[in-house]
Design an enzyme around this catalytic site. Structure first.
Site, PDB file in Angstrom:
ATOM      1  N   LEU A 125       0.834  -1.201   0.000  1.00 31.12           N
ATOM      2  CA  LEU A 125       0.000   0.000   0.000  1.00 31.12           C
ATOM      3  C   LEU A 125       0.869   1.252   0.000  1.00 31.12           C
ATOM      4  O   LEU A 125       1.858   1.336   0.731  1.00 31.12           O
ATOM      5  CB  LEU A 125      -0.915   0.013   1.222  1.00 31.12           C
ATOM      6  CG  LEU A 125      -1.914  -1.152   1.337  1.00 31.12           C
ATOM      7  CD1 LEU A 125      -2.837  -0.935   2.536  1.00 31.12           C
ATOM      8  CD2 LEU A 125      -2.733  -1.310   0.062  1.00 31.12           C
ATOM      9  N   GLY A 162       2.755  -8.907   6.432  1.00 32.04           N
ATOM     10  CA  GLY A 162       3.054  -8.088   7.596  1.00 32.04           C
ATOM     11  C   GLY A 162       2.956  -6.626   7.208  1.00 32.04           C
ATOM     12  O   GLY A 162       3.145  -6.265   6.044  1.00 32.04           O
ATOM     13  N   GLY A 163       2.673  -5.767   8.197  1.00 29.14           N
ATOM     14  CA  GLY A 163       2.554  -4.340   7.891  1.00 29.14           C
ATOM     15  C   GLY A 163       1.491  -4.097   6.846  1.00 29.14           C
ATOM     16  O   GLY A 163       0.360  -4.549   6.958  1.00 29.14           O
ATOM     17  N   ASP A 164       1.882  -3.386   5.800  1.00 25.92           N
ATOM     18  CA  ASP A 164       0.933  -3.069   4.713  1.00 25.92           C
ATOM     19  C   ASP A 164       1.250  -3.861   3.459  1.00 25.92           C
ATOM     20  O   ASP A 164       0.923  -3.439   2.347  1.00 25.92           O
ATOM     21  CB  ASP A 164       0.967  -1.564   4.412  1.00 25.92           C
ATOM     22  CG  ASP A 164       2.351  -1.086   3.987  1.00 25.92           C
ATOM     23  OD1 ASP A 164       3.332  -1.813   4.247  1.00 25.92           O
ATOM     24  OD2 ASP A 164       2.463   0.002   3.400  1.00 25.92           O
ATOM     25  N   GLU A 165       1.880  -5.010   3.607  1.00 23.86           N
ATOM     26  CA  GLU A 165       2.258  -5.833   2.459  1.00 23.86           C
ATOM     27  C   GLU A 165       1.392  -7.089   2.380  1.00 23.86           C
ATOM     28  O   GLU A 165       1.209  -7.798   3.380  1.00 23.86           O
ATOM     29  CB  GLU A 165       3.733  -6.231   2.531  1.00 23.86           C
ATOM     30  CG  GLU A 165       4.695  -5.064   2.349  1.00 23.86           C
ATOM     31  CD  GLU A 165       6.135  -5.534   2.270  1.00 23.86           C
ATOM     32  OE1 GLU A 165       6.389  -6.720   2.580  1.00 23.86           O
ATOM     33  OE2 GLU A 165       6.999  -4.722   1.910  1.00 23.86           O
TER      34      GLU A 165
END
Length: 246
Positions: A125, A162-165
């Site tokens: 993102l 993880g995160g925005d991935e």
């Protein structure tokens, strides 16, 4: 004598321990089935053995013991299996989105390697850190969930790294069909959010199996390279790895 006399009272005990072990190994349903079989066999013995007919009170005392005590162990078994299922789910799924995590994704990716054609897609993102900083992590989590819904509408399988991935798998028959679906994915992510001040877009990298490589590791590596190229080229777009090297 051993099967019909006083010593036969110990056979159900051994068999019940056996069925508890089956419950641990194969699940509570199998354990309960063997448990029922043992109780029925013991009831038959109580009503056919001369020894137990003469000592009916003692026999039914044993029966009650066999009826009650194993239920305690089965209760523990139920909790054990429930805890194991919960642990396995938490170990293989993302807590926020419920998506398979990177560990489960790797297993599923190897299953897809048996297919003829599929695309491995890395989705990152754009500007997600700024969304978190400006609107807070609670809003950021809602954006992740919203992005996931939009991604899943287009792809065949999606996992959160993880995160925005996110990493996705998309099967296809022709490259034109694949590109139309990728265009739709980019378009889908750009739709307005419930919070009009927040805009979503993504940088997307794509590697193709088997065109780019037969290796799962190389597929991920090449999709990642294509994603970073999309980010460097202005974001809000996708790149196929094959087009970077052609």
């Amino acid at each position: 004598m051993y099967l019909t006399g006083a010593l036969s009272a110990y056979f159900p005990a051994l068999l019940l321990w056996y069925c508890v072990g089956y419950g641990v190994r194969y699940g509570e349903n199998i354990g309960f089935i063997t448990y029922g079989i043992v109780l029925i066999a013991w009831l038959i013995l109580l009503n056919t053995s001369p020894f137990w007919i003469q000592n009916r009170a003692l026999g039914f005392g044993w029966f009650i013991a066999y009826l009650v005590i194993p239920l305690y162990f089965f209760k523990l078994l139920q909790k054990l299996h429930k805890d194991v299922k919960t642990f396995n789910y938490k170990a293989t799924h993302d807590s926020l989105t419920g998506l398979p995590n990177r560990f489960l994704f790797d297993e599923i990716l190897y299953q897809y390697l048996k297919d003829e054609n599929f695309a491995l897609i890395f989705v990152d993102l754009d500007g997600f850190k700024e969304i978190n900083d400006s609107f807070g992590h609670l809003t950021g989590d809602k954006v992740l969930v919203e992005a996931l819904k939009r991604i899943e509408q287009i792809t065949d399988f999606t996992s959160r790294l993880g995160g925005d991935e996110f990493v996705c798998i998309m099967t296809y028959k022709t490259k034109d069909e694949l590109k139309k679906r990728l265009d739709k994915l980019v378009e889908n992510l750009q739709k307005n959010c419930p919070n009009k001040r927040i805009k979503i877009s993504a940088s997307i990298g794509v590697s193709l199996y088997p065109n780019d490589t037969f290796s799962a590791h190389e597929l991920k590596k090449k999709a990642d390279e294509a994603m970073y190229k999309a980010k460097e080229s202005g974001k809000n777009r996708y790149y196929l790895y094959s087009e970077l090297v052609s």
